[in-house]
Design an enzyme around this catalytic site. Structure first.
Site, PDB file in Angstrom:
ATOM      1  N   TYR A   1       0.809  -1.124   0.017  1.00 32.86           N
ATOM      2  CA  TYR A   1       0.090   0.167  -0.090  1.00 32.86           C
ATOM      3  C   TYR A   1       0.813   1.198  -0.094  1.00 32.86           C
ATOM      4  CZ  TYR A   1      -3.901  -2.909   1.217  1.00 32.86           C
ATOM      5  OH  TYR A   1      -5.083  -3.680   1.414  1.00 32.86           O
TER       6      TYR A   1
ATOM      7  N   PHE B   1     -15.610  -0.146  -3.900  1.00 34.64           N
ATOM      8  CA  PHE B   1     -14.846   0.878  -4.449  1.00 34.64           C
ATOM      9  C   PHE B   1     -15.665   2.210  -4.512  1.00 34.64           C
ATOM     10  CE2 PHE B   1     -10.494   0.279  -6.333  1.00 34.64           C
ATOM     11  CZ  PHE B   1     -10.073  -0.523  -5.164  1.00 34.64           C
TER      12      PHE B   1
ATOM     13  N   LEU C   1     -21.113   1.391  -4.499  1.00 36.31           N
ATOM     14  CA  LEU C   1     -22.393   1.427  -3.441  1.00 36.31           C
ATOM     15  C   LEU C   1     -22.762   2.405  -2.789  1.00 36.31           C
ATOM     16  CD1 LEU C   1     -21.804  -2.236  -2.480  1.00 36.31           C
ATOM     17  CD2 LEU C   1     -23.815  -1.504  -3.783  1.00 36.31           C
ATOM     18  N   THR C   2     -21.982   3.727  -2.802  1.00 31.76           N
ATOM     19  CA  THR C   2     -22.220   4.933  -2.284  1.00 31.76           C
ATOM     20  C   THR C   2     -23.138   5.421  -3.454  1.00 31.76           C
ATOM     21  OG1 THR C   2     -20.551   6.235  -3.161  1.00 31.76           O
ATOM     22  CG2 THR C   2     -20.003   5.148  -1.290  1.00 31.76           C
TER      23      THR C   2
ATOM     24  N   LYS D   1     -22.279   7.423  -5.620  1.00 33.60           N
ATOM     25  CA  LYS D   1     -21.920   8.780  -5.967  1.00 33.60           C
ATOM     26  C   LYS D   1     -21.415   8.978  -7.410  1.00 33.60           C
ATOM     27  CE  LYS D   1     -16.955   8.111  -4.697  1.00 33.60           C
ATOM     28  NZ  LYS D   1     -15.829   8.635  -3.869  1.00 33.60           N
TER      29      LYS D   1
END
Length: 348
Positions: free
Chosen positions: A53, A239, A242-243, A245
């Site tokens: 990361y 990612f 599911l919001t 946006k």
């Protein structure tokens, strides 16, 4: 914030885990520290990271996430208040900046990876050390079809467990887990541990969200339940899909617009987008935001030990944690299942 024993381990982890893959790419060091402070204030004691990361992975930023966490641990003095998890990368020759593209789960790679992570994290031990993806051939990250023609030389599972056992004995890691694994893999890790007196895995970090519910099948759910392997559900918001946006604004800033379109294609499949649209409509019809529905779904599944959430702002993090207090009615759960039945696992 409820805390539970993770799998068969002695680790007590919060039902929400702070995911950190944005630290060093989408979040600065100061922002990362603010998120860590806030999560701890809200009762989240579980932090997940990885040597590769932040995402998307690059030579320029690799290790930054662990370094940001390490500077926070040093400055805050709160190492004893958190359960710290990290991961070693599996084989991927394209990531040439990680041990010359030869990362694997053999003794030299694992020991080197652990030592490097400890140095970046500024700690003497990692509570949960995970194998980010398998050494052997296995379809992962949106590739769902197993192909024996893709077989490659792999490190034997018992050899991997043996070196991890030595690191446990040395006190450098506490417990071990797998990630992006299959039912066969979990069973083989358990079998080899029992046959040869090696450490048992206590967790599996796999994809789970409203568009990817494959874990619920007996392939994994029953295996992990019976062998006491706790699920750490990652990507609960697909990612950000599911919001809703990206549905509300296709140019909304987030991983699906700032990263190359082909980087994670499962989240931009037409069926995934349609499922996200239907879940968003359902959530709003019940007075919830799409984010609240998606996260409450994960938080309330009996087999999810802890849900890994990520955010790029404190406002998002607050909203994500607040969703823990939401109870889904039987009628709402039935409506979720109806959408799932009509569009099954498009984001798997």
């Amino acid at each position: 914030m409820q805390k539970i024993k993770l799998g068969s381990s002695s680790l007590e982890v919060s039902k929400i885990c702070l995911g950190t893959m944005t630290f060093g790419e989408q979040n600065s060091e100061a922002e990362a520290h603010s998120q860590l402070d806030y999560a701890l204030e809200r009762g989240v004691n579980f932090i997940d990271t990885a040597e590769m990361y932040p995402v998307m992975a690059s030579a320029a930023t690799q290790g930054s996430t662990e370094r940001y966490i390490g500077s926070w641990l040093r400055q805050s003095g709160k190492r004893d208040q958190v359960v710290l998890a990290s991961k070693i990368a599996g084989p991927n020759s394209r990531m040439h900046w990680i041990r010359d593209g030869k990362s694997n789960h053999d003794a030299l790679n694992i020991r080197t990876a652990v030592e490097d992570s400890l140095r970046r994290l500024q700690t003497d031990h990692i509570d949960l050390y995970q194998l980010h993806w398998p050494s052997r051939n296995l379809p992962i990250f949106g590739n769902n079809s197993y192909d024996p023609q893709q077989e490659r030389e792999a490190v034997a599972i018992e050899d991997t467990l043996a070196v991890l056992g030595k690191l446990i004995d040395e006190g450098k890691i506490g417990h071990i887990g797998v990630s992006n694994e299959s039912s066969w893999g979990v069973s083989e890790y358990i079998k080899q541990a029992e046959m040869k007196g090696l450490p048992r895995i206590v967790s599996i970090q796999n994809l789970y969200n409203l568009t990817a519910r494959h874990f619920e099948t007996s392939l994994l759910d029953e295996t992990c339940h019976r062998d006491k392997v706790g699920l750490l559900a990652y990507s609960p918001l697909a990612f950000g899909q599911l919001t809703a946006k990206y549905i509300d604004d296709p140019q909304a800033r987030g991983r699906l617009t700032i990263f190359p379109p082909g980087w994670s294609p499962r989240y931009i499949r037409p069926a995934t987008i349609e499922a996200a649209r239907q879940y968003a409509e359902l959530a709003r019809a019940h007075g919830l935001t799409p984010t609240q529905l998606a996260l409450a779904w994960c938080y309330t599944r009996w087999f999810v030990a802890s849900t890994i959430i990520g955010a790029t702002s404190l406002e998002q993090l607050q909203h994500n944690i607040d969703a823990y207090d939401i109870t889904l009615s039987p009628e709402l759960v039935a409506a979720v299942d109806a959408i799932h039945a009509s569009i099954t696992n498009p984001g798997q």
